[in-house]
Design a protein around this motif. Structure first.
Motif, short mmCIF file in Angstrom:
data_model
loop_
_atom_site.label_atom_id
_atom_site.label_comp_id
_atom_site.label_asym_id
_atom_site.label_seq_id
_atom_site.Cartn_x
_atom_site.Cartn_y
_atom_site.Cartn_z
N TYR A 156 16.01 -24.52 41.13
CA TYR A 156 16.36 -24.98 40.18
C TYR A 156 15.13 -25.30 38.81
N LYS A 183 10.86 -15.24 37.08
CA LYS A 183 12.05 -14.31 38.42
C LYS A 183 11.10 -13.79 38.99
N LEU A 190 16.31 -19.82 40.61
CA LEU A 190 17.53 -20.00 39.26
C LEU A 190 16.77 -20.39 38.06
N ASP A 214 20.22 -16.94 34.89
CA ASP A 214 21.17 -17.68 35.47
C ASP A 214 22.12 -18.21 35.18
N LYS A 343 23.42 -25.03 40.36
CA LYS A 343 23.62 -23.79 41.94
C LYS A 343 24.11 -23.47 42.25
N VAL A 346 26.52 -20.77 40.11
CA VAL A 346 26.07 -19.97 39.93
C VAL A 346 25.88 -19.03 41.38
N LYS A 350 27.45 -15.13 42.34
CA LYS A 350 26.35 -14.06 42.68
C LYS A 350 27.07 -13.11 44.03
#
Length: 353
Positions: A156, A183, A190, A214, A343, A346, A350
């Motif tokens: 992260y 990415k 993240l 994110d 985190k 997120v 997802k």
């Protein structure tokens, strides 16, 4: 007959014990209590509010904290210097720098500040350097940042930036490219971006919001009444709300986040109104922390808010429906305990998509 050796069995037992501790482990309140105990501090007899004629307030005991320097601190600083990267942790003199940088591998956190260390704006609470025309952008920065983060082994990362009103797109393309490079370098990473407001330019907001990040963060900083006195004139309260709303409109799956500083002279009803307006534009995560005067040239602290009052605001955040509210004197918008919880938010989002 079991083929496991005694060392293997011992290791399995340790792993099971660790998993059990995690499952029964601390919640968000425990992390914040680690920053400062949740107590009334009723025995403190010092002044908490600035009155006419006072030069400045004395620091209350709950804000006096040692800065721990973990074993990763020096290595992280060395990596940053070698790659010519700046961090808001250093530039804004964050009180949690030792704790975040000193974490073990995988939990150490550094908030990378993109586009140099010089801002085109002059907010009265911020110690970052300012200039009308900062040096040109380093076009290698997006790749360098991605390489550095991959080397640290983080899962992260938080990006922020100075404001660059001198650039046609205020740096939106540069930020978006950094996120794409991160990415590409590590798809599982993240990425949270504490974004500028781009003077309210929606196409610039879209460029960042749709870059693959994110968490889109943009700080409202204070209540509406105080905004003209606290922030640069180009940073407007309603503009911040519009930026946060548009990021959500562009990418509904994004987690959005903002932060409020307390102790600048705001009233309780103003803080609550701000929190309500943030929820009305879909903000998911909120942090509240004590404003600390970085130098004598900056705004004076008008009030030291007690840990008990911060605990109250955390409860209000829960009642208003924020997915995550971190509220404590030393809590900052990119504090590492918060990133642990965000985190999980997120990942859950997802999985629901």
């Amino acid at each position: 007959m079991s083929t496991k050796t005694k060392p293997d069995q011992a290791q399995t037992t340790k792993i099971q014990e660790f998993k059990s501790k995690v499952e029964e482990g601390p919640d968000l309140g425990d992390f914040i209590a680690g920053v400062v105990p949740r107590e009334d501090n009723t025995d403190y007899e010092g002044k908490l509010k600035l009155e006419k004629g006072d030069k400045r307030l004395r620091l209350p005991p709950w804000l006096k904290t040692e800065i721990p320097m973990g074993k990763n601190f020096s290595q992280l600083k060395k990596d940053l210097r070698g790659l010519k990267l700046s961090t808001v942790c250093e530039e804004a003199r964050c009180p949690n720098i030792g704790e975040c940088w000193g974490g073990e591998k995988g939990t150490a956190t550094a908030t990378i500040m993109l586009m140099g260390d010089t801002c085109t704006r002059g907010c009265r609470f911020c110690s970052v350097k300012t200039a009308r025309a900062p040096p040109p952008l380093d076009m290698d920065e997006p790749k360098n940042t991605a390489v550095a983060v991959a080397q640290w082994g983080l899962d992260y990362v938080v990006l922020t930036s100075v404001d660059r009103d001198d650039l046609p797109d205020a740096g939106a393309a540069h930020i978006a490219e950094t996120i794409r490079q991160l990415k590409l370098e590590k798809p599982s990473l993240l990425v949270e971006c504490l974004s500028p407001d781009f003077a309210g330019n929606e196409s610039c907001v879209e460029a960042v919001a749709s870059s693959g990040l994110d968490v889109f963060a943009h700080n409202i900083e204070t209540v509406e009444r105080l905004t003209p006195f606290v922030r640069d004139p180009r940073a407007k309260y309603r503009q911040t709300l519009a930026v946060l709303a548009h990021s959500k409109k562009v990418s509904p799956g994004l987690v959005t986040k903002t932060s409020i500083m307390l102790g600048l002279g705001e009233k309780d009803e103003e803080v609550r109104t701000t929190m309500e307006e943030l929820r009305n534009v879909g903000v998911d995560c909120l942090t509240l922390g004590q404003y600390m005067q970085p130098t004598k040239r900056h705004l004076k602290v008008q009030e030291y808010v007690t840990p008990a009052k911060f605990a109250m605001w955390e409860q209000v955040g829960k009642e208003l429906g924020f997915l995550y509210t971190a509220s404590g004197p030393l809590v900052r918008s990119s504090y590492k305990a918060g990133e642990f919880f965000i985190k999980n938010i997120v990942i859950n989002k997802k999985q629901q998509e």
